[in-house]
Design a protein around this motif. Sequence first.
Motif, PDB file in Angstrom:
ATOM      1  N   MET A  63       0.837  -1.208   0.000  1.00 48.00           N
ATOM      2  CA  MET A  63       0.000   0.000   0.000  1.00 48.00           C
ATOM      3  C   MET A  63       0.869   1.254   0.000  1.00 48.00           C
ATOM      4  SD  MET A  63      -3.547  -0.548   2.092  1.00 48.00           S
ATOM      5  CE  MET A  63      -2.863  -0.591   3.717  1.00 48.00           C
ATOM      6  N   ALA A  64       1.915   1.263   0.804  1.00 48.97           N
ATOM      7  CA  ALA A  64       2.808   2.421   0.853  1.00 48.97           C
ATOM      8  C   ALA A  64       3.507   2.622  -0.491  1.00 48.97           C
ATOM      9  CB  ALA A  64       3.832   2.252   1.976  1.00 48.97           C
ATOM     10  N   ARG A  65       3.934   1.534  -1.111  1.00 52.08           N
ATOM     11  CA  ARG A  65       4.623   1.620  -2.404  1.00 52.08           C
ATOM     12  C   ARG A  65       3.698   2.191  -3.477  1.00 52.08           C
ATOM     13  NH1 ARG A  65       5.448  -0.773  -7.037  1.00 52.08           N
ATOM     14  NH2 ARG A  65       3.859  -2.339  -6.695  1.00 52.08           N
ATOM     15  N   ILE A  66       2.465   1.718  -3.516  1.00 48.99           N
ATOM     16  CA  ILE A  66       1.486   2.207  -4.493  1.00 48.99           C
ATOM     17  C   ILE A  66       1.253   3.705  -4.315  1.00 48.99           C
ATOM     18  CG2 ILE A  66      -0.984   2.132  -5.080  1.00 48.99           C
ATOM     19  CD1 ILE A  66      -0.767  -0.961  -4.471  1.00 48.99           C
ATOM     20  N   VAL A  67       1.058   4.115  -3.067  1.00 46.71           N
ATOM     21  CA  VAL A  67       0.796   5.528  -2.793  1.00 46.71           C
ATOM     22  C   VAL A  67       2.033   6.373  -3.074  1.00 46.71           C
ATOM     23  CG1 VAL A  67       0.206   7.203  -0.989  1.00 46.71           C
ATOM     24  CG2 VAL A  67      -1.091   5.063  -1.199  1.00 46.71           C
ATOM     25  N   LYS A  68       3.214   5.874  -2.724  1.00 45.82           N
ATOM     26  CA  LYS A  68       4.431   6.652  -2.988  1.00 45.82           C
ATOM     27  C   LYS A  68       4.634   6.842  -4.484  1.00 45.82           C
ATOM     28  CE  LYS A  68       7.858   9.091  -1.786  1.00 45.82           C
ATOM     29  NZ  LYS A  68       7.570  10.384  -1.114  1.00 45.82           N
ATOM     30  N   LEU A  69       4.361   5.822  -5.276  1.00 44.23           N
ATOM     31  CA  LEU A  69       4.473   5.977  -6.732  1.00 44.23           C
ATOM     32  C   LEU A  69       3.500   7.044  -7.240  1.00 44.23           C
ATOM     33  CD1 LEU A  69       4.962   2.265  -7.810  1.00 44.23           C
ATOM     34  CD2 LEU A  69       6.536   4.161  -8.277  1.00 44.23           C
ATOM     35  N   ALA A  70       2.291   7.050  -6.718  1.00 40.66           N
ATOM     36  CA  ALA A  70       1.314   8.074  -7.111  1.00 40.66           C
ATOM     37  C   ALA A  70       1.788   9.458  -6.668  1.00 40.66           C
ATOM     38  CB  ALA A  70      -0.052   7.743  -6.514  1.00 40.66           C
ATOM     39  N   ASP A  71       2.327   9.546  -5.459  1.00 41.88           N
ATOM     40  CA  ASP A  71       2.859  10.798  -4.926  1.00 41.88           C
ATOM     41  C   ASP A  71       3.995  11.315  -5.800  1.00 41.88           C
ATOM     42  OD1 ASP A  71       3.380  12.873  -2.949  1.00 41.88           O
ATOM     43  OD2 ASP A  71       4.956  11.596  -2.114  1.00 41.88           O
ATOM     44  N   LEU A  72       4.912  10.431  -6.148  1.00 42.21           N
ATOM     45  CA  LEU A  72       6.045  10.815  -6.987  1.00 42.21           C
ATOM     46  C   LEU A  72       5.597  11.259  -8.373  1.00 42.21           C
ATOM     47  CD1 LEU A  72       8.459   7.949  -5.922  1.00 42.21           C
ATOM     48  CD2 LEU A  72       8.842  10.404  -5.513  1.00 42.21           C
ATOM     49  N   ASN A  73       4.591  10.576  -8.919  1.00 42.18           N
ATOM     50  CA  ASN A  73       4.079  10.971 -10.232  1.00 42.18           C
ATOM     51  C   ASN A  73       3.486  12.368 -10.200  1.00 42.18           C
ATOM     52  OD1 ASN A  73       4.531   9.024 -12.377  1.00 42.18           O
ATOM     53  ND2 ASN A  73       3.513   7.589 -11.011  1.00 42.18           N
ATOM     54  N   ASN A  74       2.845  12.716  -9.099  1.00 36.81           N
ATOM     55  CA  ASN A  74       2.325  14.071  -8.982  1.00 36.81           C
ATOM     56  C   ASN A  74       3.453  15.067  -8.729  1.00 36.81           C
ATOM     57  OD1 ASN A  74       0.675  16.124  -6.684  1.00 36.81           O
ATOM     58  ND2 ASN A  74       0.159  16.075  -8.833  1.00 36.81           N
ATOM     59  N   ASN A  75       4.379  14.716  -7.846  1.00 37.43           N
ATOM     60  CA  ASN A  75       5.461  15.637  -7.492  1.00 37.43           C
ATOM     61  C   ASN A  75       6.411  15.930  -8.654  1.00 37.43           C
ATOM     62  OD1 ASN A  75       4.581  15.974  -4.871  1.00 37.43           O
ATOM     63  ND2 ASN A  75       5.918  14.407  -4.038  1.00 37.43           N
ATOM     64  N   LYS A  76       6.561  14.988  -9.577  1.00 37.02           N
ATOM     65  CA  LYS A  76       7.488  15.213 -10.689  1.00 37.02           C
ATOM     66  C   LYS A  76       6.929  16.202 -11.710  1.00 37.02           C
ATOM     67  CE  LYS A  76       6.219  11.267 -13.641  1.00 37.02           C
ATOM     68  NZ  LYS A  76       5.678  11.952 -14.794  1.00 37.02           N
ATOM     69  N   ASP A  77       5.644  16.510 -11.607  1.00 37.64           N
ATOM     70  CA  ASP A  77       5.006  17.446 -12.529  1.00 37.64           C
ATOM     71  C   ASP A  77       5.301  18.879 -12.088  1.00 37.64           C
ATOM     72  OD1 ASP A  77       3.424  18.924 -14.219  1.00 37.64           O
ATOM     73  OD2 ASP A  77       1.518  18.238 -13.363  1.00 37.64           O
ATOM     74  N   ILE A  78       6.302  19.477 -12.691  1.00 40.65           N
ATOM     75  CA  ILE A  78       6.681  20.829 -12.282  1.00 40.65           C
ATOM     76  C   ILE A  78       5.898  21.907 -13.032  1.00 40.65           C
ATOM     77  CG2 ILE A  78       8.969  20.236 -11.390  1.00 40.65           C
ATOM     78  CD1 ILE A  78      10.157  21.149 -14.009  1.00 40.65           C
ATOM     79  N   SER A  79       4.925  21.497 -13.839  1.00 44.23           N
ATOM     80  CA  SER A  79       4.131  22.484 -14.565  1.00 44.23           C
ATOM     81  C   SER A  79       3.295  23.348 -13.615  1.00 44.23           C
ATOM     82  CB  SER A  79       3.215  21.795 -15.587  1.00 44.23           C
ATOM     83  OG  SER A  79       2.220  21.034 -14.931  1.00 44.23           O
ATOM     84  N   ARG A  80       3.081  22.886 -12.387  1.00 40.39           N
ATOM     85  CA  ARG A  80       2.297  23.673 -11.423  1.00 40.39           C
ATOM     86  C   ARG A  80       3.133  24.770 -10.772  1.00 40.39           C
ATOM     87  NH1 ARG A  80       2.591  20.073  -6.319  1.00 40.39           N
ATOM     88  NH2 ARG A  80       4.275  18.765  -6.975  1.00 40.39           N
ATOM     89  N   ILE A  81       4.462  24.757 -11.062  1.00 39.71           N
ATOM     90  CA  ILE A  81       5.353  25.806 -10.553  1.00 39.71           C
ATOM     91  C   ILE A  81       5.545  26.811 -11.675  1.00 39.71           C
ATOM     92  CG2 ILE A  81       7.657  26.299  -9.657  1.00 39.71           C
ATOM     93  CD1 ILE A  81       7.688  23.385  -8.583  1.00 39.71           C
ATOM     94  N   SER A  82       5.188  28.082 -11.415  1.00 37.35           N
ATOM     95  CA  SER A  82       5.171  29.078 -12.493  1.00 37.35           C
ATOM     96  C   SER A  82       6.540  29.324 -13.118  1.00 37.35           C
ATOM     97  CB  SER A  82       4.564  30.386 -11.998  1.00 37.35           C
ATOM     98  OG  SER A  82       5.261  30.861 -10.876  1.00 37.35           O
ATOM     99  N   ASN A  83       7.593  29.394 -12.337  1.00 37.08           N
ATOM    100  CA  ASN A  83       8.941  29.607 -12.869  1.00 37.08           C
ATOM    101  C   ASN A  83       9.887  28.590 -12.253  1.00 37.08           C
ATOM    102  OD1 ASN A  83       8.501  31.967 -14.518  1.00 37.08           O
ATOM    103  ND2 ASN A  83       8.159  33.074 -12.606  1.00 37.08           N
ATOM    104  N   PRO A  84       9.898  27.356 -12.780  1.00 36.17           N
ATOM    105  CA  PRO A  84      10.747  26.318 -12.186  1.00 36.17           C
ATOM    106  C   PRO A  84      12.224  26.690 -12.226  1.00 36.17           C
ATOM    107  CG  PRO A  84       9.442  25.432 -14.018  1.00 36.17           C
ATOM    108  CD  PRO A  84       9.179  26.884 -13.945  1.00 36.17           C
ATOM    109  N   SER A  85      12.908  26.382 -11.143  1.00 36.22           N
ATOM    110  CA  SER A  85      14.331  26.668 -11.034  1.00 36.22           C
ATOM    111  C   SER A  85      15.142  25.398 -11.278  1.00 36.22           C
ATOM    112  CB  SER A  85      14.638  27.204  -9.633  1.00 36.22           C
ATOM    113  OG  SER A  85      14.420  26.172  -8.681  1.00 36.22           O
TER     114      SER A  85
END
Length: 145
Positions: free
Chosen positions: A104-126
């Motif tokens: 369960m933790a692995r499944i959720v962490k993969l989902a978390d990482l998939n969301n976190n890797k999306d830097i399009s929600r950051i207006s000016n990524p550094s």
Amino acid sequence: MVEYAEMALKMAIKYHDGQVDLGGNPYVDHLITVAGFVKKNTNSNTDEVVAVAYLHDILEDTLCTETDLYRIFPKRVVEAVIDLTRKRNETYHDYLERLKPNEMARIVKLADLNNNKDISRISNPSKKDYERRNKYLNAINFLQQ
């Protein structure tokens, strides 16, 4: 029938109230997105796994305690949330190694990482944002092996 996911969402909204993500969006949006990724995975779309998705950052980022969780949720859900909580002085690799055996933790962490890797929600990524994205991509690869 008890709806753990619904209770988890309410608890997450309460405890994460006022928090924002790196893009300045309400933090609960991240939790809802992660739960959405979990719901789309037909092999893992159970009420308990969705509850873990809503709760995955609650111990690390709020005043909620393990005791608070044990009062409401089954041991299996709480253990997954605990596994998803990085310990002080724990390396990132050791953290991933520790959570990986808990499905369960692995499944959720993969989902978390998939969301976190999306830097399009950051207006000016550094450069730091791109480096963090690469770290998440490496973690996804490790957890999928």
